[in-house]
Design an enzyme around this catalytic site. Structure first.
Site, PDB file in Angstrom:
ATOM      1  N   ILE A 161      22.484 -41.390  -9.684  1.00 52.30           N
ATOM      2  CA  ILE A 161      21.718 -40.163  -9.903  1.00 52.30           C
ATOM      3  C   ILE A 161      21.782 -39.791 -11.382  1.00 52.30           C
ATOM      4  O   ILE A 161      22.869 -39.692 -11.952  1.00 52.30           O
ATOM      5  CB  ILE A 161      22.272 -39.008  -9.047  1.00 52.30           C
ATOM      6  N   ASN A 166      26.474 -30.425 -11.351  1.00 51.86           N
ATOM      7  CA  ASN A 166      27.788 -29.857 -11.032  1.00 51.86           C
ATOM      8  C   ASN A 166      28.176 -28.754 -12.008  1.00 51.86           C
ATOM      9  O   ASN A 166      28.700 -27.706 -11.608  1.00 51.86           O
ATOM     10  CB  ASN A 166      28.859 -30.961 -11.049  1.00 51.86           C
ATOM     11  N   ASP A 202      27.543 -31.481  -4.075  1.00 51.97           N
ATOM     12  CA  ASP A 202      27.783 -32.168  -2.801  1.00 51.97           C
ATOM     13  C   ASP A 202      26.552 -32.090  -1.903  1.00 51.97           C
ATOM     14  O   ASP A 202      26.197 -33.051  -1.211  1.00 51.97           O
ATOM     15  CB  ASP A 202      28.979 -31.539  -2.080  1.00 51.97           C
ATOM     16  N   GLU A 241      28.441 -40.452  -7.917  1.00 52.96           N
ATOM     17  CA  GLU A 241      27.009 -40.304  -7.627  1.00 52.96           C
ATOM     18  C   GLU A 241      26.300 -41.651  -7.554  1.00 52.96           C
ATOM     19  O   GLU A 241      25.075 -41.732  -7.650  1.00 52.96           O
ATOM     20  CB  GLU A 241      26.334 -39.412  -8.683  1.00 52.96           C
ATOM     21  N   ARG A 262       9.375 -46.997  -3.922  1.00 52.65           N
ATOM     22  CA  ARG A 262       9.097 -45.945  -2.952  1.00 52.65           C
ATOM     23  C   ARG A 262      10.206 -44.888  -2.953  1.00 52.65           C
ATOM     24  O   ARG A 262       9.946 -43.686  -2.890  1.00 52.65           O
ATOM     25  CB  ARG A 262       8.957 -46.562  -1.553  1.00 52.65           C
TER      26      ARG A 262
END
Length: 347
Positions: free
Chosen positions: A224, A231, A240, A266, A286
């Protein structure tokens, strides 16, 4: 497995009910027999026993979960009935065989709590020994009726043995399924990420050995982008929440037979098998598109996330070096991160 487990529990329940009906029938026969011989004390005992079994059947029919209570009432009734019959008729009519038979039943099959069942079994053995030494011999029955009752009890014990052997077989199978369920739960715990409920690193090797021998597959490491800022800005609980949402998205996009795990922090590791390179890239596109067009809402704030992907491919023919593939995908991911993020990297 769960269906078989429930089916076995229903079968054991049905057999217990059948056993209660069988014992009720034998008590009815006792009643007729003691009426013919005319032993008023035992006639009253049999009427009381029949009421007890009617009570047992009623509470089980109303609430199947009361099986444990019913089993204890059953054991107490058998113990008291046997002691009274031995006290009245003495040894030799076969009631002592019945006593010992039910002690063995308690030892092999426990429907209720083990500690209580052990105590009742111990109590029955003690009472049997006391009966043997305390109760005097009696000649209340003729030789014919003594032999008749002895044979009657032998027949009853043989029928009971058939039922109990089948019940023991089911109980063993049920115990085996319990062990299997416990093992599956432990495996799930050891191979599952507690936050996202995805697989974790420990599950990867098992998946490879069970599903990817001599098969082509794409190994993807996804990260990510700028997750630390989520955070720092909104707090770890929101971070989370974002991780769980993305994990659910990945589970919904990829097939059940593919492998999706939380690789750490992550990062996610994904394996798509039985695909060529182009198909793997299209699937990842996708995922990327869905992330780019999806936002997560927290209070009045809209959180948008993107991911960078590194893809390593195995053709199914060359020597498989999993660690090398992971490092290669990780290097591609790092390259994508340092050249702009929100990219799909593949050699």
């Amino acid at each position: 497995m769960k269906t078989e487990y429930n089916h076995l529990r229903v079968k054991i329940y049905d057999i217990f009910i059948t056993t209660i009906w069988l014992v009720t029938f034998f008590h009815l026969a006792y009643f007729v027999l003691f009426y013919i011989i005319f032993i008023p004390k035992l006639i009253i005992v049999e009427i009381f026993s029949l009421f007890i079994y009617a009570f047992i059947i009623t509470i089980i029919k109303k609430n199947p979960h009361s099986l444990k209570i019913a089993s204890y009432v059953f054991q107490v009734e058998v113990t008291l009935h046997t002691i009274i019959c031995i006290y009245t008729l003495g040894f030799g009519a076969g009631f002592e065989l019945l006593f010992l038979a039910f002690v063995l039943v308690n030892l092999f099959i426990s429907i209720g709590y083990a500690s209580i069942t052990k105590f009742l079994t111990f109590l029955q053995v003690v009472l049997f020994i006391l009966c043997y030494y305390i109760i005097p011999d009696t000649d209340i029955l003729s030789s014919f009726w003594t032999k008749f009752l002895y044979v009657y009890h032998i027949i009853f014990i043989c029928i009971l043995a058939i039922i109990i052997s089948y019940m023991l077989e089911l109980a063993n199978r049920l115990a085996y399924l319990n062990i299997q369920q416990d093992r599956d739960k432990l495996k799930d715990i050891s191979e599952q990420d507690p936050l996202t409920k995805l697989s974790n690193r420990h599950a990867l090797q098992n998946f490879i050995s069970e599903n990817l021998v001599n098969k082509n597959f794409a190994l993807i490491i996804a990260d990510i982008d700028d997750f630390k800022s989520v955070n720092d800005t909104f707090g770890h609980s929101v971070g989370d929440m974002v991780l769980v949402r993305i994990a659910n998205m990945l589970k919904n996009i990829f097939r059940h037979e593919d492998f999706v795990c939380r690789w750490g922090g992550e990062e996610f590791l994904i394996i798509i098998h039985d695909v060529d390179k182009n198909s793997a890239v299209n699937i990842v596109k996708r995922v990327s598109h869905m992330l780019n067009t999806t936002s997560f809402k927290h209070n009045e704030n809209i959180i948008k996330t993107t991911m960078t992907f590194g893809i390593s491919y195995y053709d199914g023919y060359s020597e498989l070096d999993l660690q090398k593939m992971i490092k290669h995908a990780d290097d591609l991911l790092y390259k994508g991160k340092t050249t702009g993020k929100n990219k799909i990297m593949l050699d």
